[in-house]
Enzyme design. Structure first.
Site, PDB file in Angstrom:
ATOM      1  N   PRO A  94       2.159 -16.563   4.518  1.00 16.92           N
ATOM      2  CA  PRO A  94       1.197 -17.517   5.080  1.00 16.92           C
ATOM      3  C   PRO A  94       1.546 -18.948   4.723  1.00 16.92           C
ATOM      4  CG  PRO A  94       0.260 -16.445   3.146  1.00 16.92           C
ATOM      5  CD  PRO A  94       1.563 -15.751   3.433  1.00 16.92           C
ATOM      6  N   ASP A  95       1.204 -19.882   5.634  1.00 17.49           N
ATOM      7  CA  ASP A  95       1.328 -21.282   5.266  1.00 17.49           C
ATOM      8  C   ASP A  95       0.127 -21.660   4.402  1.00 17.49           C
ATOM      9  OD1 ASP A  95      -0.806 -21.604   6.976  1.00 17.49           O
ATOM     10  OD2 ASP A  95       0.290 -22.722   8.494  1.00 17.49           O
ATOM     11  N   PHE A  96      -0.027 -22.927   4.111  1.00 18.07           N
ATOM     12  CA  PHE A  96      -1.080 -23.322   3.182  1.00 18.07           C
ATOM     13  C   PHE A  96      -2.378 -23.710   3.878  1.00 18.07           C
ATOM     14  CE2 PHE A  96       2.661 -23.605   0.621  1.00 18.07           C
ATOM     15  CZ  PHE A  96       2.243 -23.308  -0.658  1.00 18.07           C
ATOM     16  N   ARG A  97      -2.287 -24.451   4.978  1.00 23.03           N
ATOM     17  CA  ARG A  97      -3.480 -25.129   5.467  1.00 23.03           C
ATOM     18  C   ARG A  97      -4.045 -24.626   6.792  1.00 23.03           C
ATOM     19  NH1 ARG A  97      -0.563 -28.693   2.494  1.00 23.03           N
ATOM     20  NH2 ARG A  97      -1.743 -29.950   1.003  1.00 23.03           N
ATOM     21  N   ASN A 168       9.504 -25.194   0.444  1.00 19.73           N
ATOM     22  CA  ASN A 168       9.179 -23.783   0.227  1.00 19.73           C
ATOM     23  C   ASN A 168       9.732 -23.262  -1.098  1.00 19.73           C
ATOM     24  OD1 ASN A 168       7.981 -23.882   2.732  1.00 19.73           O
ATOM     25  ND2 ASN A 168       9.794 -23.138   3.799  1.00 19.73           N
ATOM     26  N   ASP A 170       9.932 -19.755  -1.392  1.00 22.21           N
ATOM     27  CA  ASP A 170      10.179 -18.339  -1.090  1.00 22.21           C
ATOM     28  C   ASP A 170      11.655 -17.956  -1.168  1.00 22.21           C
ATOM     29  OD1 ASP A 170      11.289 -19.283   1.391  1.00 22.21           O
ATOM     30  OD2 ASP A 170       9.294 -19.241   2.285  1.00 22.21           O
ATOM     31  N   HIS A 187      10.104 -28.564  -4.065  1.00 20.91           N
ATOM     32  CA  HIS A 187       8.951 -28.094  -4.824  1.00 20.91           C
ATOM     33  C   HIS A 187       9.308 -26.949  -5.762  1.00 20.91           C
ATOM     34  CE1 HIS A 187       6.030 -29.998  -1.678  1.00 20.91           C
ATOM     35  NE2 HIS A 187       6.691 -30.880  -2.383  1.00 20.91           N
TER      36      HIS A 187
END
Length: 387
Positions: A94-97, A168, A170, A187
């Protein structure tokens, strides 16, 4: 890529993993970068507004087709990609927003005071359990790279990719074939972990952290008993020093900036879009337009100041679609679609084969129970001889 031998050698000598030790240098780099971004933005803004330096229009058309023709012309030799969570959603991450489906919208089960707390360093130090529970769900190695990831890999294979800057954690860029020198994990990464104590900072491997996470143990440092955290950047922590040092070398030489799957809401990552030369085209592949800043916000150095729609637009292109669909459409215009589809098929089959082999080995190990050696009992009236 058009770099001198000395510069290439210096880049190759840079560490592939973030330098979390150089905090003072990191802070100064970040401050300097922020100041540079504000000055660049103001210089570009006033020169365009006042007509002091007419911009060179590189694209013959502000469309995906125009960008494709630019690449095919041979004039585009240094492409930088900026990517966010949107390039991994089709992999099942999933993305964040996104309302309803985004990560922040589905964290109620962790009883957080607010969604972002799960990535706040101060909250983590007091309550690490929610983060490690989430890490079990999203841990690298459970997902396959997407079409978009492999499109970036193709840019590398064709000698066009200068660097990929990713928000990302991941690691799917690495799984798709990008190596340390190709990638800035702005990040952070799960590849390494460190003790959170500034007086210790002992490093741990990805395998060590994975074992702790999936055994549901809270990872503790065996040297000082403090928490150990994957080297992903939490709110309240500095970005890796390499992010700042490398962007200063990369962005002035960028011929095309491709932005995919990011809302461009997190600084200082979002400000990178303003660091390319004034004539450099910027292509956004996303579900919605982003990076457009209001005048007042632009003066403060926030937002990318991208211009897709005004009568002064001359280099920014927005292709609104999923990242995978956009990359397939782009690849078709470039004559690469068949090659991209074959790459995805081949790499996914290889991942499936490796996963199947691992499962078979685990099944075999669990079924092979070693036979216990039966100890003969001594006959009545006789004692065992000890040798």
């Amino acid at each position: 890529m058009s770099e001198s031998g000395d510069q290439t050698k210096r880049e190759e000598e840079e560490p592939d993993t973030p330098d979390f030790e150089a905090e003072s240098d990191d802070s100064s780099d970040e401050g300097e970068a922020s100041g540079d971004s504000e000055m660049d933005f103001l210089r570009n803004l006033f020169s365009r507004t006042l007509g002091l330096s007419p911009e060179e229009k590189v694209l013959d058309d502000l469309s995906l087709e125009g960008v494709a023709r630019y690449i095919q012309s041979g004039k585009c030799k240094n492409i930088i990609c900026m990517v966010g969570a949107g390039i991994s959603t089709s992999a099942g991450i999933p993305d964040f927003r996104s309302p309803g489906t985004g990560l922040y919208a589905n964290l109620q089960k962790y009883n957080l005071p607010y969604p972002e707390a799960i990535f706040q360093i101060d909250y983590f130090k007091k309550h690490p359990e929610p983060f490690f529970a989430l890490a079990r769900e999203l841990y690298p190695g459970q997902f396959k790279p997407t079409v978009c990831h492999y499109f970036i890999r193709m840019l590398k294979d064709k000698g066009l990719l200068r660097r990929c800057y990713s928000q990302n954690i991941d690691t799917l860029e690495r799984v798709a074939g990008l190596e340390g020198e190709d990638l800035i994990e702005a990040h952070g990464t799960f590849h390494t972990s460190h003790c959170v104590s500034l007086f210790c900072r002992k490093e741990y491997t990805m395998d060590w952290m994975k074992e702790k996470i999936f055994s549901e143990d809270i990872p503790k440092c065996d040297a000082c008993n403090n928490l150990v955290k994957p080297d992903i950047v939490f709110f309240g922590e500095n970005l890796p020093a390499r992010f700042f040092t490398t962007m200063k070398k990369d962005f002035p030489h960028c011929d095309l900036l491709i932005i995919m799957g990011t809302s461009l809401q997190v600084q200082p990552f979002a400000s990178l879009v303003s660091r390319v030369p004034n004539s450099c085209p910027r292509l956004l592949i996303n579900m919605e337009k982003t990076g457009q800043s209001e005048f007042g916000m632009g003066l403060l150095g926030f937002g990318g100041g991208m211009d897709f729609d005004s009568d002064k637009a001359y280099r920014d292109v927005a292709h609104l679609s999923t990242c995978d669909d956009g990359c397939l459409a782009f690849a078709e215009l470039l004559g690469w679609k068949g090659e991209l589809e074959e790459l995805v098929k081949r790499e996914h089959a290889l991942i499936d084969s490796k996963d199947s082999k691992k499962k078979d080995e685990k099944t075999k190990q669990s079924s092979e129970t070693p036979e216990k050696t039966k100890v003969a009992e001594p006959e009545a009236g006789k004692s065992e001889k000890t040798e």
